[in-house]
Enzyme design. Structure first.
Site, PDB file in Angstrom:
ATOM      1  N   GLU A 147       0.834  -1.213   0.000  1.00 34.09           N
ATOM      2  CA  GLU A 147       0.000   0.000   0.000  1.00 34.09           C
ATOM      3  C   GLU A 147       0.867   1.260   0.000  1.00 34.09           C
ATOM      4  O   GLU A 147       0.618   2.203  -0.767  1.00 34.09           O
ATOM      5  CB  GLU A 147      -0.927  -0.004   1.231  1.00 34.09           C
ATOM      6  CG  GLU A 147      -1.838   1.218   1.267  1.00 34.09           C
ATOM      7  CD  GLU A 147      -2.741   1.246   2.495  1.00 34.09           C
ATOM      8  OE1 GLU A 147      -3.117   0.167   2.997  1.00 34.09           O
ATOM      9  OE2 GLU A 147      -3.071   2.360   2.949  1.00 34.09           O
ATOM     10  N   ASN A 245      -2.448  -4.931   9.283  1.00 33.96           N
ATOM     11  CA  ASN A 245      -3.451  -4.706  10.338  1.00 33.96           C
ATOM     12  C   ASN A 245      -3.460  -5.829  11.372  1.00 33.96           C
ATOM     13  O   ASN A 245      -3.765  -5.595  12.538  1.00 33.96           O
ATOM     14  CB  ASN A 245      -4.823  -4.406   9.732  1.00 33.96           C
ATOM     15  CG  ASN A 245      -5.488  -5.630   9.184  1.00 33.96           C
ATOM     16  OD1 ASN A 245      -6.104  -6.373   9.930  1.00 33.96           O
ATOM     17  ND2 ASN A 245      -5.349  -5.880   7.891  1.00 33.96           N
TER      18      ASN A 245
END
Ligand code: SF4
Length: 331
Positions: A147, A245
């Protein structure tokens, strides 16, 4: 755990799949199930779909889609011209790609289906807007994460990546420089708050983004696991090591546990070690946004085998977010 009393499992809710992951997996599954096209590709000795990088950072999801025929590549140059000429679709993962990758795909005439999470695309658009308006962008993210690579790639000369609070001192900007902050979607909310404070102290004129870039799924899972950690003396997070995450969830759980116990991350039940639970009365369980709930089910079952037979859930919020499939599949 002690032998006298049954142990407790405290499940976090929300946990597991977020809307962006759900959409990315469904994107690949939809292509795999698209009947005639898939049959034609197979008849020509080609796979029905290529996926650039892991569609989501979970090894079980990737193995499952591979078993159904999807071929995962690291870079586009691994896709043969013959497959491009046959129009075999190439899916971009939920983490997004840099403009350079899009340009390469366009140059080769690839049939791209972009499964970038809309919340990641939002950050890409913010970069372009702020650069147009003459800003330098400080981006908090993890160097090398797909990302972050994609977002920084939008404007490498104007996006300055930092990872930790201690990196703030390495930045040099004069007061005449317009500065704005953007972040990766899967950071720790608390840790990022510390870095933001340090940035505000050093560059008091820095502007914050209109809305936090840390996504709803990341913050919801972190809030739930914090409460779970308060009621547990050990926490198990299900998620892969390269899932940002999932790793952040483990860190948040560890912070919540403090000296009382340890947080562990496992890909699945096979990685549990019964020695972790000696003297433990309550085990908290949660999972990252890329983790199928069957894997949590497997962990719960294994913990029940270790004597943790009471199961309760702490629910902090009901999630209703849903993203439609990429436009290329809706047409
Ligand atoms: S974690 Fe957030 S940004 Fe990442 S795919 Fe899920 S919803 Fe999108």
């Amino acid at each position: 755990m002690t032998n006298e009393q049954p142990g407790r499992i405290v499940l976090a809710d929300p946990r597991g799949f977020c809307a962006g992951v759900d959409r990315a997996i469904l994107t690949v599954q939809t292509i795999l199930r698209s009947g005639a096209d898939t049959d034609r590709a197979r008849a020509a000795g080609l796979p029905p779909v290529y996926v650039r990088r892991q569609i989501v950072h979970n090894k079980h999801v990737v193995e499952d889609l591979s078993a159904q025929g999807a071929v995962f590549v690291q870079e586009l140059d691994e896709i043969p011209d013959e497959a491009v000429a046959a129009g075999i679709p190439v899916v971009f993962s939920a983490h997004g790609v840099s403009p350079e990758i899009k340009a390469e795909a366009a140059r080769r005439g690839m049939h791209v289906v972009d499964a970038t999470c809309p919340l990641v695309s939002k950050v890409h658009r913010e970069v372009l807007r702020f650069v147009r308006e003459g800003y330098e962008i400080i981006y908090i993210g993890h160097r090398g994460h797909d990302e972050a690579v994609g977002v920084v790639g939008e404007s490498p000369e104007h996006v300055h990546l930092i990872e930790h609070e201690s990196d703030v001192d390495t930045l040099e900007f004069g007061e005449s420089t317009k500065l704005v902050l953007l972040t990766q979607t899967t950071l720790s909310v608390d840790e990022t708050a510390g870095t933001i404070e340090a940035l505000k102290r050093r560059f008091p004129w820095i502007e914050m983004p209109p809305n936090s870039d840390i996504c709803y799924a990341t913050s919801n899972r972190q809030s739930a696991v914090k409460l779970v950690a308060e009621q547990s003396d050990c926490v198990v997070i299900v998620g892969s090591a390269n899932s940002s995450n999932s790793v952040r969830l483990m860190e948040v759980a560890q912070e919540g546990l403090g000296e009382r116990g340890r947080a562990y991350r496992v890909d699945d039940a096979s990685e549990l070690d019964s020695a972790w639970f000696d003297g433990v009365a309550a085990v908290g369980v949660s999972s990252g946004a890329s983790v199928p709930d069957e894997l949590v089910g497997g962990v719960v079952e294994a913990l029940q085998g270790f004597g943790f037979t009471e199961v309760s859930t702490i629910e902090t919020i009901k999630e209703t977010m849903h993203f439609v499939l990429p436009a290329e599949l809706r047409r």
